[in-house]
Scaffold this motif. Structure first.
Motif, PDB file in Angstrom:
ATOM      1  N   GLU A 474       0.825  -1.215   0.000  1.00 10.79           N
ATOM      2  CA  GLU A 474       0.000   0.000   0.000  1.00 10.79           C
ATOM      3  C   GLU A 474       0.856   1.261   0.000  1.00 10.79           C
ATOM      4  N   GLY A 475       2.110   1.152  -0.436  1.00 15.54           N
ATOM      5  CA  GLY A 475       2.984   2.317  -0.542  1.00 15.54           C
ATOM      6  C   GLY A 475       3.151   3.036   0.782  1.00 15.54           C
ATOM      7  N   LEU A 476       2.941   4.345   0.766  1.00 19.51           N
ATOM      8  CA  LEU A 476       3.089   5.150   1.986  1.00 19.51           C
ATOM      9  C   LEU A 476       2.053   4.802   3.051  1.00 19.51           C
ATOM     10  N   ASP A 477       0.974   4.144   2.660  1.00 22.54           N
ATOM     11  CA  ASP A 477      -0.085   3.788   3.619  1.00 22.54           C
ATOM     12  C   ASP A 477       0.091   2.389   4.201  1.00 22.54           C
ATOM     13  N   THR A 478       1.240   1.766   3.959  1.00 24.06           N
ATOM     14  CA  THR A 478       1.507   0.435   4.508  1.00 24.06           C
ATOM     15  C   THR A 478       1.824   0.530   5.997  1.00 24.06           C
ATOM     16  N   ARG A 479       1.155  -0.295   6.802  1.00 21.59           N
ATOM     17  CA  ARG A 479       1.455  -0.352   8.240  1.00 21.59           C
ATOM     18  C   ARG A 479       2.707  -1.203   8.442  1.00 21.59           C
ATOM     19  N   ILE A 480       3.592  -0.757   9.339  1.00 16.76           N
ATOM     20  CA  ILE A 480       4.918  -1.393   9.435  1.00 16.76           C
ATOM     21  C   ILE A 480       5.122  -2.208  10.712  1.00 16.76           C
ATOM     22  N   GLY A 481       4.058  -2.374  11.529  1.00 14.03           N
ATOM     23  CA  GLY A 481       4.166  -3.218  12.712  1.00 14.03           C
ATOM     24  C   GLY A 481       4.856  -2.517  13.872  1.00 14.03           C
ATOM     25  N   ASP A 482       4.941  -3.240  14.977  1.00  8.28           N
ATOM     26  CA  ASP A 482       5.515  -2.688  16.207  1.00  8.28           C
ATOM     27  C   ASP A 482       6.980  -2.326  16.009  1.00  8.28           C
ATOM     28  N   ASN A 483       7.293  -1.044  16.164  1.00 12.92           N
ATOM     29  CA  ASN A 483       8.656  -0.511  15.976  1.00 12.92           C
ATOM     30  C   ASN A 483       9.234  -0.886  14.608  1.00 12.92           C
ATOM     31  N   GLY A 484       8.374  -0.927  13.591  1.00 15.48           N
ATOM     32  CA  GLY A 484       8.826  -1.182  12.224  1.00 15.48           C
ATOM     33  C   GLY A 484       9.377  -2.568  12.018  1.00 15.48           C
ATOM     34  N   VAL A 485       8.751  -3.571  12.674  1.00 11.92           N
ATOM     35  CA  VAL A 485       9.274  -4.941  12.643  1.00 11.92           C
ATOM     36  C   VAL A 485       9.257  -5.531  11.228  1.00 11.92           C
ATOM     37  N   MET A 486       8.395  -4.982  10.335  1.00  6.07           N
ATOM     38  CA  MET A 486       8.286  -5.518   8.976  1.00  6.07           C
ATOM     39  C   MET A 486       9.377  -4.972   8.046  1.00  6.07           C
ATOM     40  N   LEU A 487      10.226  -4.066   8.576  1.00  2.64           N
ATOM     41  CA  LEU A 487      11.273  -3.454   7.746  1.00  2.64           C
ATOM     42  C   LEU A 487      12.649  -3.943   8.165  1.00  2.64           C
ATOM     43  N   SER A 488      13.597  -3.855   7.249  1.00  2.00           N
ATOM     44  CA  SER A 488      14.984  -4.176   7.577  1.00  2.00           C
ATOM     45  C   SER A 488      15.595  -3.011   8.355  1.00  2.00           C
ATOM     46  N   GLY A 489      16.774  -3.242   8.944  1.00  2.00           N
ATOM     47  CA  GLY A 489      17.447  -2.192   9.704  1.00  2.00           C
ATOM     48  C   GLY A 489      17.731  -0.968   8.866  1.00  2.00           C
ATOM     49  N   GLY A 490      18.190  -1.183   7.645  1.00  2.00           N
ATOM     50  CA  GLY A 490      18.496  -0.066   6.749  1.00  2.00           C
ATOM     51  C   GLY A 490      17.259   0.705   6.356  1.00  2.00           C
ATOM     52  N   GLN A 491      16.150  -0.017   6.112  1.00  2.00           N
ATOM     53  CA  GLN A 491      14.896   0.655   5.747  1.00  2.00           C
ATOM     54  C   GLN A 491      14.366   1.489   6.908  1.00  2.00           C
ATOM     55  N   ARG A 492      14.464   0.957   8.118  1.00  2.00           N
ATOM     56  CA  ARG A 492      14.016   1.700   9.298  1.00  2.00           C
ATOM     57  C   ARG A 492      14.841   2.985   9.459  1.00  2.00           C
ATOM     58  N   GLN A 493      16.163   2.847   9.230  1.00  2.00           N
ATOM     59  CA  GLN A 493      17.045   4.006   9.379  1.00  2.00           C
ATOM     60  C   GLN A 493      16.711   5.082   8.337  1.00  2.00           C
ATOM     61  N   ARG A 494      16.376   4.645   7.125  1.00  4.21           N
ATOM     62  CA  ARG A 494      16.052   5.607   6.066  1.00  4.21           C
ATOM     63  C   ARG A 494      14.740   6.345   6.356  1.00  4.21           C
ATOM     64  N   LEU A 495      13.788   5.661   7.012  1.00  7.01           N
ATOM     65  CA  LEU A 495      12.551   6.348   7.409  1.00  7.01           C
ATOM     66  C   LEU A 495      12.849   7.406   8.463  1.00  7.01           C
ATOM     67  N   ALA A 496      13.757   7.095   9.387  1.00  6.96           N
ATOM     68  CA  ALA A 496      14.136   8.075  10.420  1.00  6.96           C
ATOM     69  C   ALA A 496      14.814   9.287   9.788  1.00  6.96           C
ATOM     70  N   ILE A 497      15.638   9.034   8.766  1.00  5.68           N
ATOM     71  CA  ILE A 497      16.312  10.136   8.063  1.00  5.68           C
ATOM     72  C   ILE A 497      15.279  10.968   7.286  1.00  5.68           C
ATOM     73  N   ALA A 498      14.294  10.288   6.675  1.00  2.36           N
ATOM     74  CA  ALA A 498      13.222  11.000   5.958  1.00  2.36           C
ATOM     75  C   ALA A 498      12.446  11.904   6.923  1.00  2.36           C
ATOM     76  N   ARG A 499      12.226  11.421   8.123  1.00  3.70           N
ATOM     77  CA  ARG A 499      11.526  12.203   9.150  1.00  3.70           C
ATOM     78  C   ARG A 499      12.321  13.470   9.485  1.00  3.70           C
ATOM     79  N   ALA A 500      13.650  13.311   9.617  1.00 10.70           N
ATOM     80  CA  ALA A 500      14.520  14.457   9.928  1.00 10.70           C
ATOM     81  C   ALA A 500      14.551  15.442   8.756  1.00 10.70           C
ATOM     82  N   ILE A 501      14.562  14.919   7.528  1.00 10.82           N
ATOM     83  CA  ILE A 501      14.564  15.784   6.335  1.00 10.82           C
ATOM     84  C   ILE A 501      13.272  16.593   6.275  1.00 10.82           C
TER      85      ILE A 501
END
Length: 590
Positions: A474-501
């Motif tokens: 569902e693209g940007l509307d995809t739910r990522i689970g508790d503390n982003g459990v459905m994402l890899s470490g690198g993907q989680r880090q990139r979301l945090a960087i996107a938040r800062a940007i």
């Protein structure tokens, strides 16, 4: 994982009555519903007294069974029970309404206070125990402020009504019955103190259960990888057994105190029956009056038992209320500053800054002095424990420095309001925190929630996160689970960087922001970070020196001090601590 604390609970200094009075203040806003509950209790007590008084008419009707008496008796029975039913409904429903409102108000107030407490409070208290305060302890408080009150009122008024009837019928017999009162009072007093002491231990053990369970569940991968299942089972059984032990103590005290009080009441009734057969005591009482008097005395046994057993609920609630109020009375973060600029330039000065954690004698940071120009990128490097993360955590005032001063654009941090200060800073931690929500909600979190869809998408693109987001169902509307459990470490880090940007703050803190990325992702992120760092004052903590070679300035820290400062090439030429770190990493890489 932290160990469960030993059982070292002490009796609170605050008295039970003072705590209880404070608790009752939460009932005050719902006085109308509470009054209706009291009204229902009065009806119930009146009906219960009426049932005992009606026995005189029952005997009279049996001795003289006329049509009029038959009609009166049947109407009396239906009327008394209907009245009791109305009273029960009013008392139970409206007191439940008040109870749930009190729970809601308390939970909101405790949570609001948790949102304002300083970092040290969360350092000192395990998450599981704080969750237990919001769930188990608040429920116990409601028991004391509502259910306990309704039982005390209902049964207490019933006792008063029955006593009044007995005094009216024969005051001499009533005084004999009341002789057991002081002994019952002593039993209740002893049981109350024991109930409160055990209740505190039960709450402590419930906090331990929540703490151990939350650690084991959230860390299940580590538990299974390192074969910790048996250890965690043992830990959980230990805290659960402690809770069981205290709960059984509570049950045994309650189970012993109630029969003891019933036996005392039985002795009082027996003495009453024995005495009332004496002609000089009985006087001119009719058989109906005698039966009504004995019925009133025996009917009183149940409300006395109820009133004495409710002390367990009250003491549980008082112990829980003390624990809840203790959190609510914690001092919030020091936020006396009023300076709130719309946007700072980003010039930062550390002026002889010192810091030490509570109860520590040695400084973690010692006389740190450095000036950082607006828009400059400064990297902090050094061994683990050298004070890098502590230094940058002082900037958003997660901790307050104990000496010196930190200034932004010439203004001391303590002059800023906390909200205004933190609005100027974007932070990307090594330990990324994501929420069980959509990708878009995680990027546009908190104050960013009103950002447009286009801005969110642009921030994700700059953080090189769009490439994996578009592959999500569902693209940007995809739910990522508790503390982003459905994402890899690198993907989680990139979301945090996107938040800062997306925050677009003038000051950027990157604490090992590329640590979870592979080489290919790191190259992309490095390009994105170089773009986002332009025009912003950036503090970068990096373990891999290759990621900070282009920084305007590099500060080398050791034992809470800055031992070297300069550009990458300048520090290599100095052949000092930085050059040594660089050689070690280069040889490891080779």
């Amino acid at each position: 994982m932290s160990q469960v604390r030993p059982e070292t609970l002490t009796t609170p200094a605050t008295g039970s009555w003072a705590t209880y009075k404070r608790l009752l203040r939460y009932v005050k806003p719902f006085w109308l519903a509470f009054s209706l509950a009291v009204f229902g209790n009065i009806i119930y007590a009146a009906a219960s007294t009426g049932m005992a008084a009606a026995m005189e008419y029952v005997i009279a009707a049996i001795e003289n069974p006329t049509d009029q008496n038959r009609l009166l008796l049947t109407g009396l029975i239906v009327g008394v029970f209907a009245l009791r039913g109305v009273g029960t409904f009013f008392s139970q429903y409206f007191i439940s309404y008040v109870g749930r409102q009190v729970i809601n108000a308390l939970r909101n107030e405790v949570f609001d206070r948790l949102m304002t407490l300083p970092s040290r409070y969360f350092d000192d208290n395990a998450t599981g125990r704080l969750v237990s305060k919001l769930t188990f302890n608040v429920e116990q408080v409601a028991e004391a402020s509502t259910n306990a009150i309704t039982i005390t009122l209902r049964e207490g008024l019933t006792i008063l009504g029955l006593l009044g009837f007995m005094l009216y019928t024969n005051w001499k017999l009533t005084l004999i019955f009341l002789a057991a009162g002081p002994i019952i009072g002593l039993v209740v007093n002893y049981a109350s103190k024991r109930f409160r002491r055990i209740s505190q231990r039960i709450q402590g053990s419930m906090g331990d259960i929540t703490h151990v369970a939350s650690e084991s569940i959230s860390g299940y991968r580590v538990v299974r990888t390192f074969g910790g299942e048996d250890y965690e089972r043992e830990r959980f059984r230990d805290v659960s057994a402690r809770n069981l032990k205290q709960s059984l103590k509570m049950a045994s005290t309650q189970a012993i105190s109630v029969p003891v009080i019933q036996v005392l009441v039985a002795f009082a009734i027996a003495a009453l029956v024995w005495t009332m057969l004496a002609p000089e005591i009985r006087g001119e009482m009719t058989t109906g009056q005698l039966v009504a008097f004995i019925t009133a005395a025996t009917t009183m046994a149940k409300p006395i038992r109820q009133v004495t057993s409710v002390h367990a609920k009250i003491q549980k609630g008082v112990a829980a209320a003390y624990d809840v109020f203790e959190t609510m009375d914690e001092m919030p973060e020091d936020d006396h500053g009023t300076y709130a600029p719309e946007r700072v330039n980003g010039e930062i000065q550390f002026d002889q800054v010192c810091f030490r954690y509570r109860d520590q004698l040695d400084n973690v940071l010692d006389n740190i002095s450095v000036d950082i120009a607006a828009g400059q990128s400064v990297a902090l490097v050094g061994r683990s424990g050298s004070g890098k993360s502590t230094l940058v955590s002082l900037l958003p005032r997660f901790y307050d420095y104990t000496g010196g001063d930190i200034r932004i654009d010439g203004q001391s941090l303590k002059a800023f309001s906390l909200r205004a200060l933190r609005s100027q800073i974007a932070l990307v931690n090594q330990n990324v925190v994501l929420f069980n929500d959509t990708i878009a909600a995680n990027i546009a979190y908190g104050a960013l929630r009103d950002c447009s869809r286009e801005d969110i998408r642009e921030a994700a693109e700059k953080a090189h996160a769009l490439e994996f987001i578009e592959r999500m169902p569902e693209g940007l509307d995809t739910r990522i689970g508790d503390n982003g459990v459905m994402l890899s470490g690198g993907q989680r880090q990139r979301l945090a960087i996107a938040r800062a940007i997306l925050k677009n703050a003038p000051i950027l803190i990157l604490d090992e922001a590329t640590s979870a990325l592979d080489t290919e992702s790191e190259r992309h992120i490095q390009e994105a970070l170089e773009t986002v760092m332009q025009g912003r004052t950036t503090l970068v903590i990096a373990h891999r020196l290759s990621t900070i070679e282009k920084a305007d300035r590099i500060l080398v820290m050791d034992n809470g001090r800055i031992v070297e400062s300069g550009s990458h090439h300048e520090l290599l030429e100095k052949e000092g601590a930085y050059a040594q770190l660089h050689r070690i990493q280069f040889s490891e890489h080779a």
